[in-house]
Design an enzyme around this catalytic site. Structure first.
Site, mmCIF file in Angstrom:
data_model
loop_
_atom_site.group_PDB
_atom_site.id
_atom_site.type_symbol
_atom_site.label_atom_id
_atom_site.label_comp_id
_atom_site.label_asym_id
_atom_site.label_seq_id
_atom_site.Cartn_x
_atom_site.Cartn_y
_atom_site.Cartn_z
ATOM 1 N N TRP A 11 0.850 -1.316 0.148
ATOM 2 C CA TRP A 11 0.092 0.127 0.080
ATOM 3 C C TRP A 11 0.638 1.439 0.004
ATOM 4 O O TRP A 11 0.850 2.502 -0.005
ATOM 5 C CB TRP A 11 -0.647 0.128 1.087
ATOM 6 C CG TRP A 11 -0.659 -0.298 2.809
ATOM 7 C CD1 TRP A 11 -0.130 -1.777 3.083
ATOM 8 C CD2 TRP A 11 0.778 0.842 3.351
ATOM 9 N NE1 TRP A 11 0.237 -1.071 4.189
ATOM 10 C CE2 TRP A 11 1.038 0.048 3.935
ATOM 11 C CE3 TRP A 11 1.164 1.822 2.666
ATOM 12 C CZ2 TRP A 11 1.904 0.688 5.072
ATOM 13 C CZ3 TRP A 11 1.641 2.522 3.927
ATOM 14 C CH2 TRP A 11 1.940 1.876 5.274
ATOM 15 N N LYS A 37 -1.678 -8.260 -8.151
ATOM 16 C CA LYS A 37 -3.125 -8.405 -6.289
ATOM 17 C C LYS A 37 -2.455 -6.624 -5.498
ATOM 18 O O LYS A 37 -1.265 -7.355 -4.791
ATOM 19 C CB LYS A 37 -3.212 -9.407 -5.877
ATOM 20 C CG LYS A 37 -4.036 -9.547 -4.557
ATOM 21 C CD LYS A 37 -3.416 -10.258 -3.377
ATOM 22 C CE LYS A 37 -2.632 -9.655 -2.642
ATOM 23 N NZ LYS A 37 -2.961 -8.200 -2.286
ATOM 24 N N PRO A 38 -3.167 -5.450 -5.975
ATOM 25 C CA PRO A 38 -2.855 -4.720 -4.996
ATOM 26 C C PRO A 38 -3.083 -4.857 -3.697
ATOM 27 O O PRO A 38 -3.398 -5.940 -3.204
ATOM 28 C CB PRO A 38 -3.170 -3.597 -5.311
ATOM 29 C CG PRO A 38 -4.885 -4.021 -6.192
ATOM 30 C CD PRO A 38 -4.165 -5.674 -6.584
ATOM 31 N N SER A 89 6.489 -7.497 3.554
ATOM 32 C CA SER A 89 7.390 -7.556 4.661
ATOM 33 C C SER A 89 8.077 -9.112 4.389
ATOM 34 O O SER A 89 7.958 -10.063 3.462
ATOM 35 C CB SER A 89 6.537 -7.834 6.259
ATOM 36 O OG SER A 89 5.369 -8.976 5.487
ATOM 37 N N GLU A 123 11.220 -8.830 -2.582
ATOM 38 C CA GLU A 123 11.686 -6.745 -2.019
ATOM 39 C C GLU A 123 10.787 -7.015 -0.718
ATOM 40 O O GLU A 123 9.896 -6.526 -1.183
ATOM 41 C CB GLU A 123 11.468 -5.882 -3.036
ATOM 42 C CG GLU A 123 12.093 -4.285 -2.699
ATOM 43 C CD GLU A 123 11.725 -3.981 -1.920
ATOM 44 O OE1 GLU A 123 12.102 -3.742 -1.048
ATOM 45 O OE2 GLU A 123 10.680 -2.550 -2.161
ATOM 46 N N ARG A 151 10.825 11.206 3.649
ATOM 47 C CA ARG A 151 9.048 10.655 1.834
ATOM 48 C C ARG A 151 8.596 9.917 2.797
ATOM 49 O O ARG A 151 8.663 8.718 3.373
ATOM 50 C CB ARG A 151 10.585 10.290 1.370
ATOM 51 C CG ARG A 151 9.917 9.958 -0.115
ATOM 52 C CD ARG A 151 10.963 9.434 -0.540
ATOM 53 N NE ARG A 151 10.880 8.647 -2.415
ATOM 54 C CZ ARG A 151 11.077 8.131 -2.863
ATOM 55 N NH1 ARG A 151 12.094 6.587 -2.177
ATOM 56 N NH2 ARG A 151 10.963 7.027 -3.893
#
EC number: 1.2.1.16
Length: 492
Positions: free
Chosen positions: A165, A189-190, A244, A265, A293
């Site tokens: 997100w 799949k967001p 994560s 990642e 940021r």
């Protein structure tokens, strides 16, 4: 020292115009997983829209759509694939303000950060539009002279892309771009916190000319079982995940059942080293970027500020002054410099980490407690004297908290920086270039910002070492993650 805050203001964005169905095979369709999923505005804590909830059957339908589209897409000329990605880049830039406000609305990040993300995200489409026509093979002669060695890079196949997100546009384009450039098709799949950005990208790609089924987008409240169903479908050959380390470990186990290629990642615990010969103003400039940021909600965020003891007090005081000057408020308010966190759980974790550090002896110079107002707000915070056993030295903060500790020598700085299971990125500030390069080589990190607070670039290989991940995104390396290497022995 206090932090200036603004009360919630409503954006001009029209939430009623959002489309929240599943995007499968080039068409919108309802989900079969259950009731629609509410999407919450972090600035208020209130739901503003909902998206479809995909079932496992829906996910496999998306795999079918991607699999059916694969032969034609992989056979499409590289130049054609390139032009589609280039057009998607142009459309994103044309709609940058709209996309930025959408990101601010569902994610909470301040508008300047959101505009920066859209620009950065679009660049992945442009970069990989150029890489699509440069996926060259190799030709050589076997050392013994028996045959020629031909090497080709072929699309790996249907790819499952799972994104978080915190950068809903950039994490999607960083995966979709190389997948399409290589000739792969995909299912995205967001995260359900920020689904509308992903659906907006699906519409842009379709308008740019991506054929039906090449890009499919599904949202689900049951991420584990739904992703697992796709990973156990033999038609799927690739998993690209950003998230994560804990979830990444589970997905690697799932992917092992079908021996899938995996790009991971994962989490970070970035050290920010400042030596006493550094340009302090430049270091503070870099610290504000590396820490603030996206409000600190980034895997690349500076997590542990390690400052040489002689300058630590001055650095902490001046950093607190800069962070304390940031206006906290709704992300979509043009005056906001630090928006809300993404949800209540994020606030609870940040608060817990700060409280643990204080119990163990750290001192709060700025902020330190959640704001008592609607929405999910934690103010910019600076804590000093953070001991080595504090949880905040071990875990990602994912918030606007600068945790400062000190070191005496170069060797101690490196030992402290490397004392973590993570190795995504590190930052080094020094006025001695030879020291900077020497320290950079010894740091256990996939990326180093040397006298820079920002390193991300579509033309650079992004990724970490140790438990921060596998593989690289961006650069030429990124497209190779979506390729199989084929060797052909031939004689003539």
């Amino acid at each position: 020292m206090t932090v200036e805050t603004k009360q919630t203001a409503r954006p001009s964005f029209d939430a009623a115009s959002l489309r929240g169905d599943l995007w499968i095979g080039g068409a919108w369709r309802p989900g079969r997983g259950g009731d629609p999923i509410d999407v919450v505005d972090p600035s208020t804590g209130e739901a503003f829209a909902a998206v479809a909830d995909a079932s496992e059957a829906d996910a496999l339908d998306a795999v079918t759509a991607a699999h059916d589209a694969l032969p034609a897409w992989s056979a499409t000329a590289p130049r054609k694939r390139s032009e589609i990605l280039r057009r998607a880049f142009e459309l994103m830039i044309e709609r940058r303000d709209h996309l930025a406000e959408l990101i601010s609305f569902e994610n909470g990040k301040a508008l300047p950060d959101a505009i920066g993300e859209v620009t950065y995200a679009a660049e992945f489409f442009r970069w990989f539009s150029e890489e699509a026509v440069r996926l060259n093979g190799e030709l050589g002669v076997a050392p013994g002279g028996a045959n020629r060695i031909l090497v080709q890079h072929q699309p790996i196949g249907v790819s499952v892309l799972v994104t978080p997100w915190n950068f809903p546009a950039a994490m999607a384009t960083r995966k979709i771009g190389p997948a399409l450039a290589a000739g792969c098709t995909c299912v995205l799949k967001p995260a359900t916190e920020t689904p509308f950005t992903a659906y907006a990208l699906a519409e842009i790609l379709a308008e740019a000319g991506a054929p039906a089924g090449t890009v499919n987008v599904i949202t689900t409240s049951k991420a584990g079982p739904t992703v697992s169903a796709m990973l156990h479908d033999p038609r799927v050959r690739k998993l690209s995940f950003t998230g994560s380390t804990e979830v990444g470990r589970r997905l690697l186990k799932e992917a092992a059942d079908q021996v899938l290629s995996c790009s991971m990642e994962l989490g970070g615990n970035a050290p920010f080293l400042v030596f006493d010969d550094a340009d302090i103003d430049a270091a503070l400039d870099g610290a504000m970027i590396a820490k603030m940021r996206n409000g600190g909600e980034a895997c690349t965020a500076a997590n542990r500020f390690l400052i040489q003891s002689g300058i630590a007090e001055d650095f902490a005081r001046r950093l607190a002054e800069r962070m304390g000057a940031l206006t906290v408020g709704p992300g979509y308010d043009p005056e906001t410099k630090c928006g809300p966190m993404v949800n209540a759980a994020a606030i609870e974790k940040i608060d817990s980490l700060v409280e643990d550090a204080v119990r163990r002896g750290a001192r709060v110079r700025l902020g330190g407690k959640p704001l008592d107002r609607p929405g999910y707000y934690f103010p910019p915070t600076v804590i000093e004297g953070v001991p080595g056993d504090a949880e905040i030295r071990r875990e990602e903060i994912f918030g606007p908290v600068a945790a400062i500790a000190t070191f005496e020598s170069e060797d101690e700085a490196i030992a402290l920086a490397n004392d973590t299971e993570f190795g995504l990125i590190a930052y080094v500030y020094t006025g001695d270039l030879s020291r900077g390069l020497r320290v950079s080589e010894r740091l256990e990190a996939g990326m180093v910002g040397l006298n820079r607070g920002l390193v991300s670039d579509p033309a650079a290989p992004f990724g970490g070492v140790k438990q921060s991940g596998l593989g690289r995104e961006g650069a030429h390396h990124g497209i190779l993650e979506f390729c199989e290497t084929k060797y052909i022995a031939a004689s003539w």
